[in-house]
Scaffold this active site. Structure first.
Site, PDB file in Angstrom:
ATOM      1  N   GLN A 145     -19.759  28.766  21.574  1.00 51.65           N
ATOM      2  CA  GLN A 145     -19.774  29.034  23.012  1.00 51.65           C
ATOM      3  C   GLN A 145     -20.390  30.401  23.267  1.00 51.65           C
ATOM      4  OE1 GLN A 145     -16.426  30.167  25.711  1.00 51.65           O
ATOM      5  NE2 GLN A 145     -16.829  28.179  26.687  1.00 51.65           N
ATOM      6  N   ASN A 196     -10.274  19.695  31.000  1.00 52.49           N
ATOM      7  CA  ASN A 196      -9.519  20.767  30.357  1.00 52.49           C
ATOM      8  C   ASN A 196      -8.521  21.326  31.381  1.00 52.49           C
ATOM      9  OD1 ASN A 196     -10.152  24.208  29.868  1.00 52.49           O
ATOM     10  ND2 ASN A 196      -8.917  22.998  28.464  1.00 52.49           N
ATOM     11  N   GLY A 210      -6.311  23.199  25.099  1.00 54.60           N
ATOM     12  CA  GLY A 210      -6.363  24.641  24.944  1.00 54.60           C
ATOM     13  C   GLY A 210      -5.140  25.177  24.237  1.00 54.60           C
ATOM     14  N   GLY A 232      -4.057  22.379  31.215  1.00 56.43           N
ATOM     15  CA  GLY A 232      -2.691  21.879  31.344  1.00 56.43           C
ATOM     16  C   GLY A 232      -2.378  20.611  30.584  1.00 56.43           C
ATOM     17  N   MET A 268     -10.479  33.038  23.207  1.00 56.70           N
ATOM     18  CA  MET A 268     -10.746  34.378  22.706  1.00 56.70           C
ATOM     19  C   MET A 268      -9.585  34.893  21.854  1.00 56.70           C
ATOM     20  SD  MET A 268     -13.751  35.352  23.550  1.00 56.70           S
ATOM     21  CE  MET A 268     -13.649  37.121  23.265  1.00 56.70           C
ATOM     22  N   CYS A 281     -14.749  31.727  32.337  1.00 52.43           N
ATOM     23  CA  CYS A 281     -13.833  32.838  32.050  1.00 52.43           C
ATOM     24  C   CYS A 281     -13.775  33.803  33.232  1.00 52.43           C
ATOM     25  CB  CYS A 281     -14.281  33.576  30.793  1.00 52.43           C
ATOM     26  SG  CYS A 281     -13.186  34.948  30.351  1.00 52.43           S
TER      27      CYS A 281
END
Length: 330
Positions: free
Chosen positions: A68, A209, A231, A211, A17, A98
């Site tokens: 998404q 997904n 990410g 780290g 976002m 989220c």
């Protein structure tokens, strides 16, 4: 419903976002020509009723690119998925990960981990509505959920719709007491759950997904899964994304300056449309992260990009300052 070719999922950039807008994605495409790119999360209702040019617009160079969606109403998600397909997206991804308060108040995101039947209804409606792949990005669970079998039951319930691709953020989320930032850092990473899912459900496509910041980690995860989703490392240190691209798909490493200059035609086209330079250069501030001259690069862009009339010459000024610091003293 069509499946996604495994090779295109080996490397992807997570939906983020306020970050992964079209300007960011075009730059990421230069860094990683073979990565799969994702939009910021957009709510189904916004797609249906909002400014679609702003919410869904993208450049053709971004393919393969996925939208998404957020939401929990099967009919609305189906309608939004059809609209996204009509706009030319290659995939529709449902956000079930989220943890923000705003998202919970709207009954979507990570709180849906508690409602696998509803997620199943949403995904089934989306699959029925479109011919492009429908995928899910989820967590391992929420709050007190500590049982792998609960996570597996969630996946099995959703997979029964025909959805066969899951992006697993390999930590759970706390819906109360932690901020979204803390939810990305405090709950422990449990990659072994994602590995076990792939081992026990080999027919599913499982990408990991959470780290992942180095090519060494990427190679390790690919021994146990079908793909990795990067990410914040891709945003704060974008050159890492280029290193991962070359490590996975081959090709020659390009310099940071060369990659940035390849972005120039796009930037100048956007400036000609009236887009302010600051909306573009904010996505490249980390390009020289931890490099000699990186601070000067970031400072020049940060201080100058918001000024009226700022153009590509500012970027060249930042690159020149960086090059001066890299040059050995006489």
């Amino acid at each position: 419903m069509y499946s996604i070719d495994h090779d295109t999922l080996r490397l992807s950039v997570a939906p983020m976002m306020d970050w992964t807008d079209t300007h960011c994605r075009v730059f990421h495409r230069l860094l990683a020509p073979d990565a799969r790119l994702y939009t910021e999360m957009v709510h189904a209702q916004a797609v249906i009723h909002g400014d679609r040019d702003r919410l869904l617009g993208f450049d053709t160079v971004e393919h393969p690119v996925a939208v998404q969606l957020g939401g929990s109403d099967p009919a609305h998600l189906a309608q939004a998925a059809r609209i996204a397909q009509d706009w030319g997206y290659d995939e529709v991804n449902l956000n079930v990960g989220c943890p923000s308060d705003r998202v919970q108040a709207g009954r979507f995101g990570a709180c849906l981990m508690k409602e696998p039947a509803l997620v199943s209804d949403c995904v089934a409606a989306m699959i029925e509505a479109v011919g492009i792949p429908v995928t899910v990005k989820c967590r391992l669970g929420v709050d007190e959920q500590e049982d792998y079998d609960l996570f597996l039951a969630f996946i099995d319930t959703v997979a029964a719709t025909g959805c066969n691709t899951f992006f697993v953020h390999a930590r759970k989320a706390w819906l109360q007491g932690l901020s979204p930032k803390e939810n990305r850092e405090i709950p422990p990473l449990r990659y072994d759950w994602a590995y076990r899912l792939k081992r026990e459900r080999p027919a599913l496509t499982v990408a990991i997904n959470g780290g992942i910041t180095t090519t060494v980690q990427v190679h390790e995860h690919l021994q146990h899964s079908d793909g990795v989703m990067i990410g914040r490392a891709a945003y704060h240190e974008p050159y890492v994304l280029h290193e991962m691209q070359v490590a996975l798909f081959g090709g020659e490493m390009r310099s940071r300056a060369d990659l940035l200059r390849a972005w120039r035609p796009y930037v100048e086209a956007q400036l000609a449309k009236g887009v302010a330079l600051k909306h573009l250069t904010r996505h490249v501030l980390g390009l020289f992260h931890a490099q000699t001259g990186g601070r000067a690069f970031r400072q020049i862009l940060s201080e100058g990009a918001h000024k009226p009339g700022a153009d590509w010459s500012l970027v060249e000024q930042a690159l020149a300052a960086t090059a001066r610091e890299l040059r050995p003293a006489a």
